[in-house]
Design an enzyme around this catalytic site. Structure first.
Site, PDB file in Angstrom:
ATOM      1  CG  HIS A 273      23.708  13.239  36.130  1.00  0.00           C
ATOM      2  ND1 HIS A 273      23.234  13.247  34.838  1.00  0.00           N
ATOM      3  CD2 HIS A 273      24.708  12.310  36.149  1.00  0.00           C
ATOM      4  CE1 HIS A 273      23.903  12.363  34.112  1.00  0.00           C
ATOM      5  NE2 HIS A 273      24.808  11.794  34.890  1.00  0.00           N
TER       6      HIS A 273
ATOM      7  CB  SER B 254      12.620  41.444  47.938  1.00  0.00           C
ATOM      8  OG  SER B 254      11.213  41.430  47.795  1.00  0.00           O
TER       9      SER B 254
ATOM     10  CE  LYS C 278      14.609  36.306  48.346  1.00  0.00           C
ATOM     11  NZ  LYS C 278      13.659  36.500  47.231  1.00  0.00           N
TER      12      LYS C 278
ATOM     13  CD  GLU D 110      18.477  35.763  39.944  1.00  0.00           C
ATOM     14  OE1 GLU D 110      18.114  34.912  40.786  1.00  0.00           O
ATOM     15  OE2 GLU D 110      17.919  36.858  39.804  1.00  0.00           O
TER      16      GLU D 110
END
Length: 461
Positions: free
Chosen positions: A157, A278, A284, A291
């Site tokens: 979880h 970024s 960043k 992803e």
């Protein structure tokens, strides 16, 4: 209409909109090497049974090789009025060899020809994908030596649950990808039967030798029923279903490492080569490759649904709907191939942030289950032990201490069976040593599995 393989029946030219609508050369051109391979085997068989001469076979095969070289070099012109790669190659063969080329299609239809080409493509792709899965497994196994002493919190979880060796994590992914590899091996076995000779749907009256064609193409068997051959796309559905499961596994792994790469987790460092920045926030570093591996799983899952929907209502035997089977197959294959290549590279190059992991390793009461099992060994019923440890965890949270920091008096107040030896199993490093069941995450059992996987990798090399 002479350009059409079926033009003799028709007196009116095909509408240009229909030409554009029905062409498949824009996506099936990649089948060219397999079409040539199948055609050469077919020509050899025709020669051996006396339907063409040995000289004609030689002319056909030599010319097919020349056409294949031109296609590979990007020197071949495609025209939508010729519909597909099969007619492009046959038309060019006929242009160069005349009536000799016209004999090639003897005893076959585009139905069994296409099925054969796609099976040859699939067999080749499966072999490549199996190699890539093994490369990824090897990358995980190679990490086991680097990370041999690292302990990680394992989660259920997404909450801290129990400690495991880092190697146990790596081998968990090896097991998932091994099932993927085995599914592809099984798929290859069912794919590896030769459709050639089924012709349109009923076979042929000509004295062809299907066993010989299968032998020449390396198929293990001949597909048994001509009606089934003409309509069968089970092998494609199985293949893309297998790819969808691989994509799901890759997506789950990518998601985990995306979380580990966050400032909040900071469990892992990924090289700049596999991250991006970024356009507005100069600080960043984004895990965009991971992803996209996660995101591209949607394409493969959609391809699986595409094929199931495409074939769900088709009557026997061939229907033109099946032209649409190649787009999802090619896309799913290319997507999973690219994802596996990058996954192996990332696994090889990433580094665990061991100091960060260790600094928080004792958080979350990862030794609580081991304490419960300690009580069971002392004769306490499991449910009683579960309740007792739960109350001790609650006490620790109130006092802001760990289980190993509780006094013996407080332990014994909760359960008189607890003795001084309780401290030998408390704390993450002690708790993990207690895992002894087969397949568990303790050091001894993990070492056994690492040895098994190293041997497996060596045997494949």
């Amino acid at each position: 209409m002479a350009e059409k393989a079926w033009g003799g029946r028709f007196s009116q030219a095909t509408d240009q909109r229909v030409e554009r609508f029905t062409e498949s050369i824009s996506f099936d051109a990649r089948l060219a090497p397999f079409d040539i391979q199948g055609s050469k085997a077919h020509a050899t068989m025709l020669s051996e049974v006396g339907l063409i001469t040995a000289d004609e076979r030689e002319t056909i095969c030599t010319t097919l090789d020349e056409i294949g070289q031109e296609i590979a070099a990007g020197q071949f012109e495609y025209r939508i009025e010729l519909e597909d790669i099969h007619m492009h190659i046959e038309r060019e063969l006929t242009n160069r060899t005349g009536d000799t080329g016209r004999k090639l299609h003897t005893g076959r239809s585009r139905n069994d020809q296409v099925s054969t080409d796609v099976k040859l493509f699939l067999r080749h792709s499966i072999d490549q994908l199996i190699d890539l899965l093994e490369d990824l497994q090897e990358a995980f196994v190679d990490r086991c030596e680097r990370d041999a002493e690292v302990v990680l919190p394992a989660f259920t979880h997404l909450q801290r649950a129990q400690p495991v060796m880092a190697n146990h994590y790596w081998l968990a992914w090896c097991e998932k990808f091994e099932r993927d590899r085995q599914r592809l091996v099984d798929c290859r076995r069912r794919t590896n039967s030769c459709p050639l000779g089924a012709a349109a749907l009923a076979g042929t009256s000509l004295p062809i030798n299907r066993q010989r064609t299968a032998e020449l193409l390396g198929f293990e068997a001949v597909s048994a029923n001509s009606l089934d051959i003409s309509s069968d796309r089970d092998f494609l559905m199985e293949f893309v279903s297998d790819l969808a499961i691989i994509a799901v596994h890759l997506s789950s792994w990518a998601e985990e490492w995306i979380l580990w790469f966050t400032t909040e987790f900071n469990f892992i460092s990924i090289p700049d080569a596999f991250t991006t920045g970024s356009s507005i926030m100069p600080q960043k570093r984004n895990p965009d490759v991971l992803e996209l591996i996660r995101g591209k799983s949607a394409r493969v899952i959609a391809a699986n649904q595409h094929l199931l929907t495409l074939t769900k209502s088709l009557p026997l035997a061939y229907n033109r709907d099946l032209q649409e089977d190649k787009i999802p197959v090619f896309d799913a294959n290319d997507t999973v191939t690219a994802c596996l290549e990058l996954a192996a590279a990332i696994v090889e190059s990433a580094e665990l942030n061991v100091d960060r992991i260790n600094s928080r390793l004792e958080e979350g009461f990862l030794d609580a289950t081991t304490l419960m099992e300690y009580l069971i060994k002392k004769g306490v019923p499991m449910r009683t032990g579960h309740e007792t440890v739960g109350s001790l965890v609650s006490l620790c949270e109130k006092e802001n201490v760990r289980l190993a920091e509780l006094s013996l008096e407080k332990f014994q107040a909760a359960c008189s069976s607890i003795e001084e030896d309780v401290y030998e199993i408390l704390g993450v490093r002690n708790a993990i040593k207690a895992f002894v069941s087969e397949g568990s995450g303790g050091p001894g059992r993990v070492a056994e599995q690492v040895a098994i996987w190293k041997k497996r990798i060596d045997e494949r090399s």
